[in-house]
Design a protein around this motif. Structure first.
Motif, PDB file in Angstrom:
ATOM      1  N   ALA A 161       0.886  -1.294   0.060  1.00  0.00           N
ATOM      2  CA  ALA A 161      -0.066   0.138  -0.030  1.00  0.00           C
ATOM      3  C   ALA A 161       1.020   1.246   0.062  1.00  0.00           C
ATOM      4  CB  ALA A 161      -0.925   0.145   1.149  1.00  0.00           C
ATOM      5  N   ILE A 162       0.627   2.407  -1.013  1.00  0.00           N
ATOM      6  CA  ILE A 162       1.253   3.577  -0.772  1.00  0.00           C
ATOM      7  C   ILE A 162       0.348   4.450  -0.519  1.00  0.00           C
ATOM      8  CG2 ILE A 162       2.731   5.213  -2.215  1.00  0.00           C
ATOM      9  CD1 ILE A 162       3.331   2.757  -4.100  1.00  0.00           C
ATOM     10  N   ILE A 163       0.386   5.268   0.387  1.00  0.00           N
ATOM     11  CA  ILE A 163      -0.426   6.482   0.971  1.00  0.00           C
ATOM     12  C   ILE A 163       0.265   7.735   0.893  1.00  0.00           C
ATOM     13  CG2 ILE A 163      -1.938   7.124   2.657  1.00  0.00           C
ATOM     14  CD1 ILE A 163      -1.004   3.928   3.485  1.00  0.00           C
ATOM     15  N   ASP A 164      -0.356   8.576  -0.152  1.00  0.00           N
ATOM     16  CA  ASP A 164       0.308   9.858  -0.042  1.00  0.00           C
ATOM     17  C   ASP A 164      -0.842  10.669  -0.713  1.00  0.00           C
ATOM     18  OD1 ASP A 164       1.741  12.336  -1.165  1.00  0.00           O
ATOM     19  OD2 ASP A 164       3.527  11.241  -0.632  1.00  0.00           O
ATOM     20  N   ASP A 165      -0.951  11.928  -0.311  1.00  0.00           N
ATOM     21  CA  ASP A 165      -1.979  12.954  -0.799  1.00  0.00           C
ATOM     22  C   ASP A 165      -1.745  13.445  -2.059  1.00  0.00           C
ATOM     23  OD1 ASP A 165       0.149  14.376   0.620  1.00  0.00           O
ATOM     24  OD2 ASP A 165      -1.241  16.041   0.738  1.00  0.00           O
ATOM     25  N   GLU A 166      -0.583  13.349  -2.717  1.00  0.00           N
ATOM     26  CA  GLU A 166      -0.113  13.763  -4.228  1.00  0.00           C
ATOM     27  C   GLU A 166       0.001  12.381  -4.879  1.00  0.00           C
ATOM     28  OE1 GLU A 166       3.211  16.530  -4.322  1.00  0.00           O
ATOM     29  OE2 GLU A 166       2.797  16.855  -2.161  1.00  0.00           O
ATOM     30  N   LYS A 217       4.991   3.905  -7.391  1.00  0.00           N
ATOM     31  CA  LYS A 217       4.749   2.491  -7.958  1.00  0.00           C
ATOM     32  C   LYS A 217       5.480   2.343  -9.147  1.00  0.00           C
ATOM     33  CE  LYS A 217       0.715   0.250 -10.034  1.00  0.00           C
ATOM     34  NZ  LYS A 217      -0.743   0.226 -10.356  1.00  0.00           N
ATOM     35  N   THR A 218       5.738   2.999 -10.090  1.00  0.00           N
ATOM     36  CA  THR A 218       6.730   2.979 -11.166  1.00  0.00           C
ATOM     37  C   THR A 218       8.070   2.497 -10.742  1.00  0.00           C
ATOM     38  OG1 THR A 218       5.267   4.544 -12.656  1.00  0.00           O
ATOM     39  CG2 THR A 218       7.752   3.837 -13.172  1.00  0.00           C
ATOM     40  N   ILE A 219       8.814   3.152  -9.994  1.00  0.00           N
ATOM     41  CA  ILE A 219       9.952   2.868  -9.183  1.00  0.00           C
ATOM     42  C   ILE A 219       9.948   1.368  -8.583  1.00  0.00           C
ATOM     43  CG2 ILE A 219      11.764   3.337  -7.453  1.00  0.00           C
ATOM     44  CD1 ILE A 219      10.963   6.226  -7.850  1.00  0.00           C
ATOM     45  N   SER A 279       8.928 -10.475  -9.531  1.00  0.00           N
ATOM     46  CA  SER A 279       7.627 -10.073  -9.891  1.00  0.00           C
ATOM     47  C   SER A 279       6.597 -10.415  -9.058  1.00  0.00           C
ATOM     48  CB  SER A 279       7.396 -10.894 -11.057  1.00  0.00           C
ATOM     49  OG  SER A 279       7.209 -12.427 -10.982  1.00  0.00           O
ATOM     50  N   GLY A 280       5.174 -10.168  -9.247  1.00  0.00           N
ATOM     51  CA  GLY A 280       4.056 -10.393  -8.324  1.00  0.00           C
ATOM     52  C   GLY A 280       3.898  -9.508  -7.287  1.00  0.00           C
ATOM     53  N   PHE A 281       4.231  -8.238  -7.481  1.00  0.00           N
ATOM     54  CA  PHE A 281       3.670  -7.149  -6.439  1.00  0.00           C
ATOM     55  C   PHE A 281       2.414  -6.542  -6.763  1.00  0.00           C
ATOM     56  CE2 PHE A 281       8.194  -6.506  -5.917  1.00  0.00           C
ATOM     57  CZ  PHE A 281       8.422  -6.198  -4.761  1.00  0.00           C
ATOM     58  N   ASP A 282       1.611  -6.620  -5.896  1.00  0.00           N
ATOM     59  CA  ASP A 282       0.208  -6.117  -5.794  1.00  0.00           C
ATOM     60  C   ASP A 282       0.071  -4.781  -5.350  1.00  0.00           C
ATOM     61  OD1 ASP A 282      -2.680  -5.838  -6.318  1.00  0.00           O
ATOM     62  OD2 ASP A 282      -3.108  -7.248  -4.738  1.00  0.00           O
ATOM     63  N   ILE A 283       0.100  -3.806  -5.995  1.00  0.00           N
ATOM     64  CA  ILE A 283       0.323  -2.283  -5.415  1.00  0.00           C
ATOM     65  C   ILE A 283      -1.001  -1.548  -5.348  1.00  0.00           C
ATOM     66  CG2 ILE A 283       1.555  -0.175  -5.314  1.00  0.00           C
ATOM     67  CD1 ILE A 283       3.772  -1.629  -6.697  1.00  0.00           C
ATOM     68  N   ASP A 284      -1.485  -1.163  -4.264  1.00  0.00           N
ATOM     69  CA  ASP A 284      -2.708  -0.415  -4.148  1.00  0.00           C
ATOM     70  C   ASP A 284      -2.296   1.070  -3.760  1.00  0.00           C
ATOM     71  OD1 ASP A 284      -4.361  -2.557  -4.436  1.00  0.00           O
ATOM     72  OD2 ASP A 284      -4.794  -2.810  -2.371  1.00  0.00           O
ATOM     73  N   LEU A 285      -2.905   2.103  -4.310  1.00  0.00           N
ATOM     74  CA  LEU A 285      -2.704   3.513  -4.119  1.00  0.00           C
ATOM     75  C   LEU A 285      -3.747   4.122  -3.502  1.00  0.00           C
ATOM     76  CD1 LEU A 285      -1.051   4.295  -7.724  1.00  0.00           C
ATOM     77  CD2 LEU A 285       0.061   3.479  -5.672  1.00  0.00           C
ATOM     78  N   TYR A 286      -3.168   4.926  -2.499  1.00  0.00           N
ATOM     79  CA  TYR A 286      -4.338   5.830  -1.756  1.00  0.00           C
ATOM     80  C   TYR A 286      -3.918   7.123  -1.671  1.00  0.00           C
ATOM     81  CZ  TYR A 286      -5.897   1.183   0.006  1.00  0.00           C
ATOM     82  OH  TYR A 286      -6.378   0.024   0.085  1.00  0.00           O
ATOM     83  N   SER A 287      -4.814   8.120  -2.054  1.00  0.00           N
ATOM     84  CA  SER A 287      -4.545   9.484  -1.948  1.00  0.00           C
ATOM     85  C   SER A 287      -5.488  10.189  -0.812  1.00  0.00           C
ATOM     86  CB  SER A 287      -4.828  10.256  -3.330  1.00  0.00           C
ATOM     87  OG  SER A 287      -6.572  10.050  -3.216  1.00  0.00           O
ATOM     88  N   ASN A 288      -6.067   9.128  -0.139  1.00  0.00           N
ATOM     89  CA  ASN A 288      -6.638   9.444   1.023  1.00  0.00           C
ATOM     90  C   ASN A 288      -6.343   8.669   2.219  1.00  0.00           C
ATOM     91  OD1 ASN A 288      -8.711   9.964   3.412  1.00  0.00           O
ATOM     92  ND2 ASN A 288      -9.907  11.084   1.872  1.00  0.00           N
ATOM     93  N   PRO A 289      -5.828   9.000   3.255  1.00  0.00           N
ATOM     94  CA  PRO A 289      -5.190   7.985   4.380  1.00  0.00           C
ATOM     95  C   PRO A 289      -6.434   7.372   5.135  1.00  0.00           C
ATOM     96  CG  PRO A 289      -4.962  10.092   5.106  1.00  0.00           C
ATOM     97  CD  PRO A 289      -5.251  10.232   3.578  1.00  0.00           C
ATOM     98  N   LEU A 290      -7.743   8.141   5.358  1.00  0.00           N
ATOM     99  CA  LEU A 290      -8.854   7.787   5.882  1.00  0.00           C
ATOM    100  C   LEU A 290      -9.349   6.461   5.043  1.00  0.00           C
ATOM    101  CD1 LEU A 290     -10.380  10.971   6.965  1.00  0.00           C
ATOM    102  CD2 LEU A 290      -9.027   9.412   8.425  1.00  0.00           C
TER     103      LEU A 290
END
Length: 68
Positions: free
Chosen positions: A4-9, A17-19, A27-38
């Motif tokens: 999980a990556i959490i950042d407001d930007e 995520k790209t990096i 391989s096999g990363f499952d990445i969720d992005l959150y712009s809102n920590p709540l």
């Protein structure tokens, strides 16, 4: 690996995520992005790794970490 990556930007979210995806030998990363920590806190997923911004308008990253 569930990440999980959490950042407001959103630009930062996409860059991290790209990096991760372009610079890993695993391989096999499952990445969720959150712009809102709540939203992240309400999602109730189990993650192997959480990358968390500290300075966010809704809630400070330290408070998010405490709730984990």
């Amino acid at each position: 690996m569930k990440v999980a990556i959490i950042d407001d930007e959103t630009i930062i979210l996409d860059k991290i995520k790209t990096i991760i995806l372009e610079n890993t030998l695993i391989s096999g990363f499952d990445i969720d992005l959150y712009s809102n920590p709540l939203t992240f806190l309400n999602h109730k997923q189990n993650y192997d790794l959480v990358l968390l911004d500290l300075k966010m308008p809704e809630i400070h990253g330290f408070n998010v970490a405490k709730q984990l």
